[in-house]
Design a protein around this motif. Structure first.
Motif, PDB file in Angstrom:
ATOM      1  N   UNK A 105       3.723  -9.776  -3.963  1.00  0.00           N
ATOM      2  CA  UNK A 105       3.793  -8.316  -3.873  1.00  0.00           C
ATOM      3  C   UNK A 105       3.364  -7.609  -5.159  1.00  0.00           C
ATOM      4  N   UNK A 106       3.831  -8.113  -6.307  1.00  0.00           N
ATOM      5  CA  UNK A 106       3.576  -7.418  -7.563  1.00  0.00           C
ATOM      6  C   UNK A 106       2.068  -7.317  -7.836  1.00  0.00           C
ATOM      7  N   UNK A 107       1.398  -8.451  -7.678  1.00  0.00           N
ATOM      8  CA  UNK A 107      -0.054  -8.464  -7.915  1.00  0.00           C
ATOM      9  C   UNK A 107      -0.791  -7.613  -6.891  1.00  0.00           C
ATOM     10  N   UNK A 108      -0.310  -7.644  -5.684  1.00  0.00           N
ATOM     11  CA  UNK A 108      -0.954  -6.845  -4.638  1.00  0.00           C
ATOM     12  C   UNK A 108      -0.820  -5.366  -4.962  1.00  0.00           C
ATOM     13  N   UNK A 109       0.380  -4.975  -5.377  1.00  0.00           N
ATOM     14  CA  UNK A 109       0.610  -3.571  -5.718  1.00  0.00           C
ATOM     15  C   UNK A 109      -0.299  -3.157  -6.894  1.00  0.00           C
ATOM     16  N   UNK A 110      -0.451  -4.038  -7.859  1.00  0.00           N
ATOM     17  CA  UNK A 110      -1.353  -3.734  -8.993  1.00  0.00           C
ATOM     18  C   UNK A 110      -2.784  -3.487  -8.514  1.00  0.00           C
ATOM     19  N   UNK A 111      -3.236  -4.320  -7.586  1.00  0.00           N
ATOM     20  CA  UNK A 111      -4.600  -4.167  -7.059  1.00  0.00           C
ATOM     21  C   UNK A 111      -4.734  -2.854  -6.302  1.00  0.00           C
ATOM     22  N   UNK A 112      -3.701  -2.497  -5.557  1.00  0.00           N
ATOM     23  CA  UNK A 112      -3.742  -1.240  -4.805  1.00  0.00           C
ATOM     24  C   UNK A 112      -3.813  -0.062  -5.778  1.00  0.00           C
ATOM     25  N   UNK A 113      -3.028  -0.158  -6.851  1.00  0.00           N
ATOM     26  CA  UNK A 113      -3.058   0.912  -7.863  1.00  0.00           C
ATOM     27  C   UNK A 113      -4.466   1.051  -8.457  1.00  0.00           C
ATOM     28  N   UNK A 114      -5.072  -0.079  -8.776  1.00  0.00           N
ATOM     29  CA  UNK A 114      -6.421  -0.049  -9.352  1.00  0.00           C
ATOM     30  C   UNK A 114      -7.391   0.615  -8.381  1.00  0.00           C
ATOM     31  N   UNK A 133       0.842  -1.206   0.000  1.00  0.00           N
ATOM     32  CA  UNK A 133       0.000   0.000   0.000  1.00  0.00           C
ATOM     33  C   UNK A 133       0.874   1.250   0.000  1.00  0.00           C
ATOM     34  N   UNK A 134       1.951   1.205   0.781  1.00  0.00           N
ATOM     35  CA  UNK A 134       2.811   2.386   0.856  1.00  0.00           C
ATOM     36  C   UNK A 134       3.498   2.671  -0.483  1.00  0.00           C
ATOM     37  N   UNK A 135       3.848   1.604  -1.209  1.00  0.00           N
ATOM     38  CA  UNK A 135       4.470   1.792  -2.515  1.00  0.00           C
ATOM     39  C   UNK A 135       3.578   2.617  -3.433  1.00  0.00           C
ATOM     40  N   UNK A 136       2.264   2.465  -3.286  1.00  0.00           N
ATOM     41  CA  UNK A 136       1.322   3.141  -4.169  1.00  0.00           C
ATOM     42  C   UNK A 136       0.859   4.472  -3.572  1.00  0.00           C
ATOM     43  N   UNK A 137       0.520   4.469  -2.303  1.00  0.00           N
ATOM     44  CA  UNK A 137      -0.123   5.638  -1.708  1.00  0.00           C
ATOM     45  C   UNK A 137       0.844   6.599  -1.007  1.00  0.00           C
ATOM     46  N   UNK A 138       2.080   6.157  -0.762  1.00  0.00           N
ATOM     47  CA  UNK A 138       3.069   7.059  -0.157  1.00  0.00           C
ATOM     48  C   UNK A 138       2.751   7.458   1.264  1.00  0.00           C
ATOM     49  N   UNK A 139       3.317   8.583   1.681  1.00  0.00           N
ATOM     50  CA  UNK A 139       3.226   8.937   3.106  1.00  0.00           C
ATOM     51  C   UNK A 139       2.210  10.049   3.400  1.00  0.00           C
ATOM     52  N   UNK A 140       1.715  10.764   2.376  1.00  0.00           N
ATOM     53  CA  UNK A 140       0.779  11.854   2.673  1.00  0.00           C
ATOM     54  C   UNK A 140      -0.669  11.361   2.806  1.00  0.00           C
ATOM     55  N   UNK A 141      -0.896  10.119   2.403  1.00  0.00           N
ATOM     56  CA  UNK A 141      -2.233   9.540   2.531  1.00  0.00           C
ATOM     57  C   UNK A 141      -2.592   9.387   4.019  1.00  0.00           C
ATOM     58  N   UNK A 142      -3.874   9.597   4.333  1.00  0.00           N
ATOM     59  CA  UNK A 142      -4.323   9.397   5.712  1.00  0.00           C
ATOM     60  C   UNK A 142      -4.640   7.910   5.889  1.00  0.00           C
ATOM     61  N   UNK A 143      -4.053   7.299   6.928  1.00  0.00           N
ATOM     62  CA  UNK A 143      -4.240   5.874   7.176  1.00  0.00           C
ATOM     63  C   UNK A 143      -4.979   5.628   8.497  1.00  0.00           C
TER      64      UNK A 143
END
Lengths: 616, 195
Positions: free
Chosen positions: A519-528, A385-395
């Protein structure tokens, strides 16, 4: 046979406080038990779960504390002896049925175990639930040791039936998790069914009925007061002129302090075991017999204020001190040294405290906060999730092991107040700010109180991403069952509810089910999910490795090692993941092969492909 | 009997809760009044786990600062961190095998070498018994037997009125058969270390 079914009356065995409660219930013939697990109450239902598999005891892990109390209410109103257990904040969830169950009352004895957590060992607050006895009008008992935990539980069932009211037993972490000797009594047979007698003009709390029920509750309150005056759990110990009032865990500290200070002849102790309704006459008698009073109670000044009221009503001019300068704090649990010191100070006793060794030369030590386990799937999900959303996202996050995502290097927990708040607060954050929002919630917590939040999110057109961390169990509190668990490995056949079906059924259209170790597939889903204009849900499915090992569902993988020829010491593995299987040896990262479970997440993170499975 | 206040300090997973429970069982079997206190829950996830055993005429289940008669540390950094439980008459029994926390691995703080930790404790308390308990557990072929080694050292130290035979009786009835032999061996070697 389960240890708590040992039928050897008179024998003395060592029991955990929570085991003593469970045993007390069995000696009272409890037949119906429900709970939602929560530290420090969880060992009570754990024992009931096992016992239910080898006896007629009915037990269930209910969806949440409100449900647990309502399920229990059905059984107790029908006539079965019932126990419902929860932690202190669980009582907040159960407080809605609690308040009106107090009006309608019960037929079969009902005991509610409420476990407070002074010092917040495993909780989000340290609220004092003695207030719930006052709020609901229900009697409250406060045991002080393992024997009393068992005995008072047993007697609470009789008291409950005599009054027709649920009885609350309040423990604290220190009592729930002590071990001490318990002399066993006789086990009672378990009654397996009851017949509900209809009394709609009593049990259906519409306004016209409830007006009368409130009056009835106050009458029962008067009866309960009489019992608390005459009961054996409230007593004055000693005849001295120095008055000390104590309840629960504090009573032990007071008892030891009196003996350590050698002031037994000078002191009278008022022990409050049946603490609500307050035994006002006994209190008045006590206050009249002493020169000054120190009230020792953890958290809120409840007994202190009650006693001050009793003194005022009876015109007793005695000084009563509890909280404040020179006495006790409203914060955290007490300890023997603190109580000894306060008693010595208040009554002017000379004593020499133990002297702590000088540690001024000890350097600042590195912290050892709790951490996600080696191979914990939450770590992989957080990374993706962090790879896609970074650090400014509210978690926004929730209550469970994954709350540990608060700590660096993950640092992906921005807000938590209670069970389920990740989803609903996510609605608020996403509307109120321009920031992206990703909420995290565990599988058990989702069933407990995340579903209503998600209904709200869909209905009100909120736009954010909810990640459901589905590790197949209620991990934090010790691997209990929840509605989404396949229960066959635990030897029970319960209906499993698919989180995906629930989420789709609630109208979420963008749903991704991922395996976080990929990880790769998970990151793709997070991006979507980030690109989707609406409410997205990612269900991240992977067993808690501890649970999988404990239930024979663990698929063994080879542990990984770091190939020295390939490693260029970027340290992404250790710096981004902080897996406890990794450590630094000299200047190099190493993997402890005994801790590594072979999840392969670090190998996928390594830019040099230097992390490889060990060849045996 | 004289009151004895014992504190066990370990890292989650090292088995101090089992050790303190078994000690409580042994005390009960000898009719020594005992109360054991444990902390479960969140702290166990790789954090510090403290338990306490109190023997004799005492009902409080915890040990306040400076009031430990014996401190049993399963990890040298954690033994040092728990120094506040000690006074000049405390006996400290500690494992010397380091288990650095992950904070060190990600550059938050430095792990003090076990020798330095020990030298900061020595001289301040009555006695320090230190040895590599993990090496003993490895030697008996049961890496999880560290808690048995530490329990052995406690009994061997002669600081409490519970003998090796009474303790071993409890171990024999409450250990899985597959581990019994290695556990008893680890216990015996712990006893020797402290003698």
């Amino acid at each position: 046979m389960h240890k708590l079914l040992t039928d050897t009356p008179g024998e003395e065995i060592l029991l955990l406080g929570n085991e003593a409660i469970a045993r007390g219930a069995l000696e009272a013939g409890v037949s119906f038990t429900t709970c939602y697990p929560g530290t420090p109450s969880s060992e009570i239902p754990e024992n009931f779960f096992k016992i239910s598999q080898e006896s007629d005891l009915y037990f269930e892990y209910s969806t949440n504390e409100k449900v647990a109390l309502e399920v229990g209410a059905g059984a107790a109103v029908a006539g079965l002896r019932t126990m419902v257990t929860m932690k202190h904040v669980g009582m907040n969830v159960a407080s809605d049925p609690l308040m009106t169950l107090a009006y309608v009352g019960i037929k079969g004895g009902m005991v509610i175990i409420n476990a407070d957590d002074p010092s917040l060992f495993s909780s989000q607050n340290e609220q004092d639930n003695r207030y719930y006895a006052r709020l609901s009008g229900l009697p409250m008992l406060e045991p002080t040791n393992t024997q009393e935990l068992k005995d008072m539980t047993m007697e609470a069932f009789d008291l409950s039936e005599e009054l027709g009211l649920p009885v609350i037993i309040r423990t604290t972490t220190r009592l729930a998790h002590i071990r001490g000797a318990v002399r066993l009594g006789e086990l009672k047979p378990i009654k397996t069914s009851a017949h509900f007698e209809k009394k709609p003009f009593h049990f259906v709390a519409v306004p016209a009925v409830a007006r009368n029920l409130h009056k009835l509750l106050l009458e029962k309150y008067d009866q309960a007061s009489e019992k608390s005056e005459s009961g054996s759990y409230n007593e004055i110990i000693g005849e001295g002129k120095w008055g000390i009032v104590a309840n629960g865990a504090s009573f032990n500290y007071v008892k030891d302090a009196i003996s350590d200070l050698g002031i037994k002849d000078k002191v009278s102790v008022l022990k409050l075991g049946f603490s609500w309704p307050m035994p006002k006459e006994l209190c008045a008698r006590f206050l009249k017999g002493v020169d000054k009073v120190l009230v020792v109670e953890e958290l809120e000044p409840i007994n202190e204020n009650e006693l001050k009221a009793v003194a005022q009503e009876n015109g007793i001019p005695v000084t009563i001190k509890g909280k404040g300068e020179g006495a006790f704090s409203r914060l955290y649990e007490y300890d023997p040294g603190m109580v000894r010191k306060a008693i010595a100070q208040y009554f002017g006793v000379d004593y020499k405290p133990y002297e702590m060794v000088d540690s001024s030369d000890v350097p600042a030590l590195p912290g050892r906060p709790p951490n996600l386990c080696a191979g914990c799937p939450h770590r992989a999900t957080y990374y993706a999730v962090k790879q896609v959303y970074g650090t400014d996202t509210v978690y926004p996050t929730d209550i469970g092991c994954y709350t540990l995502g608060l700590l660096p290097p993950i640092s992906m927990a921005d807000f938590v107040i209670c069970m389920g708040s990740s989803v609903s607060s996510g609605c608020g954050f996403s509307r109120a700010t321009d920031q992206k929002v990703v909420s995290f919630i565990g599988d058990s917590t989702f069933f407990h109180s995340g579903i209503t939040g998600l209904v709200n999110a869909v209905h009100n057109n909120h736009k954010f991403t909810l990640v459901i961390l589905d590790n197949g169990t209620t991990a934090m509190t010790g691997h209990q069952i929840h509605p989404g668990v396949d229960t066959t490995p635990m030897g029970v056949d319960l209906t499993r509810i698919s989180i995906e079906n629930v989420v789709r059924g609630l109208g979420v259209e963008d749903v991704h089910v991922v395996k976080p170790f990929k990880l790769k597939k998970t990151i793709e889903a997070v991006k979507a999910s980030m690109e989707y204009d609406g409410m997205s849900v990612i269900i991240s499915q992977e067993f808690c490795p501890l649970f999988a090992k404990a239930t024979g569902q663990f698929k063994k993988s080879k542990p990984f090692y770091i190939n020295r020829n390939k490693c260029k010491n970027h340290r992404d593995c250790i710096n981004l993941l902080a897996c406890p299987a990794m450590y630094i040896e000299g200047e190099q990262v190493e993997i402890d092969k005994n801790l590594c479970i072979g999840c392969s997440v670090c190998a996928q993170v390594c830019p040099e492909n230097a992390i490889l499975p060990l060849k045996e | 009997m004289e009151t004895k206040r014992l504190v066990f300090i370990a890292v989650g997973g090292q088995g101090n809760l089992l050790a303190s429970r078994l000690l409580g069982e042994a005390a009960l079997s000898m009719n020594i009044p005992t109360v054991v206190s444990e902390i479960h829950g969140m702290a166990q996830r790789g954090g510090i786990v403290e338990s306490a055993v109190l023997l004799g005429d005492v009902t409080s289940p915890i040990v306040s600062s400076a009031e430990a008669d014996v401190l049993i540390g399963f990890e040298p950094l954690e033994t040092l961190r728990a120094l506040g439980k000690c006074n000049k008459d405390t006996v400290v029994i500690t494992n010397t095998h380091p288990l650095p926390p992950f904070t060190v691995a990600i550059g938050q703080g430095t792990y003090p070498p076990p020798d330095e930790s020990l030298s900061l404790i020595r001289g301040k308390v009555k006695k320090v018994i230190a040895f590599d308990g993990n090496a003993i557990a490895e030697e008996v072929g049961n890496p999880l037997a560290l808690n048995m080694v530490m329990l052995g050292a406690l009994i061997g130290s002669g600081t409490i009125p519970i003998g090796a035979e009474e303790m071993k009786k409890v171990l024999s009835t409450s250990t899985k058969k597959a581990f019994l032999e290695s556990n008893l061996k680890a216990f015996d070697m712990g006893v020797e270390k402290a003698n």
